[in-house]
Design an enzyme around this catalytic site. Structure first.
Site, PDB file in Angstrom:
ATOM      1  N   ASP A 191       4.039  34.328  18.697  1.00 35.87           N
ATOM      2  CA  ASP A 191       3.989  34.724  17.292  1.00 35.87           C
ATOM      3  C   ASP A 191       5.414  34.896  16.753  1.00 35.87           C
ATOM      4  O   ASP A 191       6.268  34.024  16.947  1.00 35.87           O
ATOM      5  CB  ASP A 191       3.144  35.997  17.141  1.00 35.87           C
ATOM      6  CG  ASP A 191       2.749  36.293  15.707  1.00 35.87           C
ATOM      7  OD1 ASP A 191       1.843  35.627  15.190  1.00 35.87           O
ATOM      8  OD2 ASP A 191       3.366  37.179  15.096  1.00 35.87           O
ATOM      9  N   TYR A 314       7.691  37.027   7.172  1.00 31.36           N
ATOM     10  CA  TYR A 314       6.876  36.004   6.528  1.00 31.36           C
ATOM     11  C   TYR A 314       7.585  35.365   5.337  1.00 31.36           C
ATOM     12  O   TYR A 314       7.286  34.231   4.971  1.00 31.36           O
ATOM     13  CB  TYR A 314       5.528  36.597   6.090  1.00 31.36           C
ATOM     14  CG  TYR A 314       4.627  36.903   7.253  1.00 31.36           C
ATOM     15  CD1 TYR A 314       3.699  35.971   7.703  1.00 31.36           C
ATOM     16  CD2 TYR A 314       4.719  38.115   7.935  1.00 31.36           C
ATOM     17  CE1 TYR A 314       2.876  36.238   8.785  1.00 31.36           C
ATOM     18  CE2 TYR A 314       3.906  38.387   9.019  1.00 31.36           C
ATOM     19  CZ  TYR A 314       2.992  37.455   9.448  1.00 31.36           C
ATOM     20  OH  TYR A 314       2.195  37.716  10.529  1.00 31.36           O
ATOM     21  N   HIS A 371      -4.564  33.686  20.636  1.00 30.08           N
ATOM     22  CA  HIS A 371      -3.275  34.088  20.061  1.00 30.08           C
ATOM     23  C   HIS A 371      -2.656  35.276  20.785  1.00 30.08           C
ATOM     24  O   HIS A 371      -1.441  35.354  20.922  1.00 30.08           O
ATOM     25  CB  HIS A 371      -3.478  34.428  18.582  1.00 30.08           C
ATOM     26  CG  HIS A 371      -2.202  34.715  17.857  1.00 30.08           C
ATOM     27  ND1 HIS A 371      -1.282  33.737  17.566  1.00 30.08           N
ATOM     28  CD2 HIS A 371      -1.682  35.880  17.359  1.00 30.08           C
ATOM     29  CE1 HIS A 371      -0.257  34.276  16.914  1.00 30.08           C
ATOM     30  NE2 HIS A 371      -0.476  35.572  16.785  1.00 30.08           N
TER      31      HIS A 371
END
Length: 396
Positions: A191, A314, A371
């Site tokens: 991630d 982000y 994930h």
């Protein structure tokens, strides 16, 4: 009785401060009160879909809220404090980390980097595997799990500076240097941690090798329609689903992080819904994340006010660049690069895509896992990182 790991390596340039988690009774009481008083949305067609197709099911959230009210944070606190924890002051920030330090002079340092909505908790099962197998005198590795800036017990990025994953990488590198690992360390990440790991491998001499389990790109330029394995074909279908139905949160984090930060930070059930959805949708359905584990992460995020401080990464990739940074010559990993493929990752990348981003010398395909690989299958990540590090060490 677990062996006692606590001694900091003699190579450390300065001794870190020891750290113990201690949330006050007042904070816990407030948390329970706010959870109890939080309203649930009225029943809707969308909330009745048990397959999560249109978002978080109402029934799941109602049950999770009830369990959150009864959740025993003190048990989680004791579990965390069973592991050695430390802090350094780096660039004016308190940087928290969990670590198992070996007493061996030839121990190989490895940093494990979490992502969002995870934390250092993701790697405690992995640390447990090593702690059960080795004594401090025989552990072949120094295992360091930092809380990235903005997450849990690490300080938040400065409010007057536009921080990024590049800044995270600089701080993590400085942490490893403070511990005396100037001659070399390896990194494992998924991630957000995979991006930080890439920047460490490319930008810092002391980082000698990197192992990742996430790439997060679309098809690289120049890659043809080569034959893919059945697992890779299924993986691309998973990525297509995620791109179509699973990215609403991403656009909110990237375009209006302050707004969503204010909304989610005001209410424990809002935080439970926002984070819980990811822990439901992103793992492999064959190895779901237990509700208790989700409640641990939600509680930790709440008590440390992590959510609004942690989503700044982000903004870096929005608007989406024409070519993902991982696929540009500037960020190609020339150092030894290992990768573990999990078929239920939210954006699984075929081997040819990963090889377009670095010098892949180690590859492992797993038949299951999603994930949150370190949570779902800590034994896989533990075995893979050992195989990779032993293959590439010593590193010049």
């Amino acid at each position: 009785m677990a062996p006692k790991f606590s001694t900091v390596p003699s190579s450390a340039k300065s001794a870190p401060s020891t750290f113990t988690v201690s949330i006050s009774d007042e904070q816990i009481d407030e948390f329970r009160t706010l959870t109890r008083l939080s309203k649930l949305a009225p029943p809707t067609y969308e909330g009745s879909q048990a397959d999560h197709r249109l978002g978080l099911p109402t029934e799941w959230l109602a049950n999770a809220k009830e369990e959150l009210q009864k959740f025993d944070w003190r048990a989680t606190e004791r579990h965390i404090n069973d592991f050695p924890q430390f802090t350094y002051e780096i660039e004016g920030l308190t940087i928290h980390f969990v670590a198992l330090f070996s007493e061996r002079e030839d121990a190989k340092p490895i940093a494990f980097l979490h992502g969002w909505p995870g934390s250092f908790l993701e790697f405690l099962p992995l640390l447990s595997l090593f702690r059960e197998k080795y004594e401090p005198s025989s552990l072949p590795y120094h295992l360091i799990v930092p809380s990235l800036p903005g997450f849990t017990f690490s300080g938040g990025p400065p409010v007057d500076t536009n921080w990024s994953c590049h800044d995270m990488a600089r701080v993590v590198n400085q942490l490893m240097l403070e511990l005396g690992f100037d001659t070399g360390y390896a990194v494992q990440g998924g991630d957000v941690g995979s991006r930080v790991g890439r920047y460490l491998a490319v930008g810092y001499d002391a980082c000698k090798a990197v192992h990742l389990n996430f790439l997060g790109t679309t098809k690289p330029p120049g890659i043809g329609d080569e034959k893919l394995s059945p697992l890779e074909e299924e993986g691309l279908k998973r990525a297509e689903w995620f791109g179509t139905y699973g990215t609403a949160y991403y656009f909110m984090h990237a375009t209006r992080p302050s707004t969503i930060g204010h909304i989610v930070a005001t209410n424990p059930v809002a935080l439970l819904a926002w984070i819980g959805e990811k822990f439901l949708d992103w793992p492999d359905n064959g190895s779901p994340i237990p509700l208790e584990t989700i409640l641990k992460e939600v509680s930790l995020y709440w008590f440390t006010e992590t959510f609004p401080r942690s989503i700044y990464s982000y903004r870096e990739l929005y608007p989406p660049p024409a070519v993902h940074p991982s696929l540009t010559p500037e960020w190609y990993i020339h150092k030894p690069f290992g990768f573990s493929y999990f078929p239920k990752e939210v954006m699984p990348s075929p081997r040819s895509w990963v090889e377009a981003s670095g010098n892949v010398v180690y590859w492992k395909t797993h038949e299951k896992g999603g994930h949150f690989a370190a949570l779902e299958h800590p034994e896989y990540i533990a075995d893979d990182i050992v195989e990779f590090v032993e293959q590439v060490w010593p590193m010049s």
